[in-house]
Write a protein that holds these residues in place. Sequence first.
Motif, PDB file in Angstrom:
ATOM      1  N   GLY A 143      70.015 -53.998  41.767  1.00  0.00           N
ATOM      2  CA  GLY A 143      69.626 -54.347  40.267  1.00  0.00           C
ATOM      3  C   GLY A 143      70.136 -55.790  40.080  1.00  0.00           C
ATOM      4  O   GLY A 143      69.339 -56.462  39.172  1.00  0.00           O
ATOM      5  N   ASP A 162      71.698 -56.507  52.687  1.00  0.00           N
ATOM      6  CA  ASP A 162      71.364 -56.939  51.514  1.00  0.00           C
ATOM      7  C   ASP A 162      72.377 -56.627  50.273  1.00  0.00           C
ATOM      8  O   ASP A 162      72.827 -55.557  49.952  1.00  0.00           O
ATOM      9  N   GLY A 202      75.678 -59.476  48.310  1.00  0.00           N
ATOM     10  CA  GLY A 202      76.988 -59.952  48.597  1.00  0.00           C
ATOM     11  C   GLY A 202      77.351 -60.666  49.570  1.00  0.00           C
ATOM     12  O   GLY A 202      78.530 -60.923  49.996  1.00  0.00           O
ATOM     13  N   GLY A 226      71.114 -64.089  48.298  1.00  0.00           N
ATOM     14  CA  GLY A 226      70.557 -64.706  47.028  1.00  0.00           C
ATOM     15  C   GLY A 226      71.366 -65.836  46.491  1.00  0.00           C
ATOM     16  O   GLY A 226      71.036 -66.941  46.752  1.00  0.00           O
ATOM     17  N   SER A 227      72.573 -65.554  45.868  1.00  0.00           N
ATOM     18  CA  SER A 227      73.153 -66.472  45.248  1.00  0.00           C
ATOM     19  C   SER A 227      73.939 -67.322  46.001  1.00  0.00           C
ATOM     20  O   SER A 227      74.268 -68.503  46.151  1.00  0.00           O
ATOM     21  N   VAL A 246      75.369 -53.660  47.825  1.00  0.00           N
ATOM     22  CA  VAL A 246      75.777 -53.659  46.545  1.00  0.00           C
ATOM     23  C   VAL A 246      74.922 -52.551  45.770  1.00  0.00           C
ATOM     24  O   VAL A 246      74.010 -52.232  46.487  1.00  0.00           O
ATOM     25  N   MET A 296      62.229 -52.195  44.063  1.00  0.00           N
ATOM     26  CA  MET A 296      63.206 -51.192  43.515  1.00  0.00           C
ATOM     27  C   MET A 296      62.464 -50.877  42.100  1.00  0.00           C
ATOM     28  O   MET A 296      62.729 -51.357  41.048  1.00  0.00           O
ATOM     29  N   VAL A 321      70.325 -60.756  54.125  1.00  0.00           N
ATOM     30  CA  VAL A 321      69.792 -61.000  52.723  1.00  0.00           C
ATOM     31  C   VAL A 321      70.780 -61.855  52.118  1.00  0.00           C
ATOM     32  O   VAL A 321      71.929 -61.735  52.116  1.00  0.00           O
TER      33      VAL A 321
END
Length: 220
Positions: free
Chosen positions: A142, A173, A175, A195-196, A139, A68, A193
């Motif tokens: 960022g 990718d 949420g 992440g959190s 999403v 990004m 993907v």
Amino acid sequence: MKPQISPSVLSADFSKLGEQIASVAGNGGEVLHLDVMDGHYVPNLTFGPLLVKAMRKMTDMILEAHLMISDPDQYIENFVKAGADIVLVHPSTCASVRDTLRNIKSLGAKAGLVVNPGEKLSIVAPYLAEMDQLLIMSVVPGFGGQSFMPEVLNDLPELRPSLQKNNVLVEIDGGINQSTIGLVLDKGINRFVAGSAVFNKDASPGVNFNTLQTLAATGK
Ligand code: DX5
Ligand code: ZN
């Protein structure tokens, strides 16, 4: 292919990154998603090739670099030399999308394009023959921890036959977690993907990974 969870280290605890990656790898993780942000294309800063090189030493997992950044062409070689196996770029950041894809592949990595919410999936149609992968952002890029936007899948059915014909791996990718992953199964998406939902305080990254991997594979 079986569905794959690709943990994004964006939400990892970087003070024990090696341990966190090993936890995922030890539970069968095959791919790691690396969110590279430059504070220009997106309003957040993360890391560059130096850390990719360090992660390359920590694991044999497939490393996918999601760039990004403005002017990715300037840095692609550095990322591939650092150990990225897959390089994903946003078309609007490339001077020539075709040249960028060819450049990534000539360096020996796999190449993919990323489509943002609000962009049409059909923007990648002219490049399908040269792409290994399509990353659909669910999403606005960022930040980790944002809410999944279901509308980004609206035009996937239309593109799906040509994606299949060209053997393009489809990834989503943003949420994705235990509650939302059910919304994206059986839609022709191969890789998810997270992440959190992987790197958090609820459980170890490996246990969280396993929960999502099981949901992706069985729907429950
Ligand atoms: C957002 C990144 C994502 C992000 C996903 O710009 O591209 O990879 O880390 O994070 P979660 O899974 O928390 O939405
Ligand atoms: Zn990403």
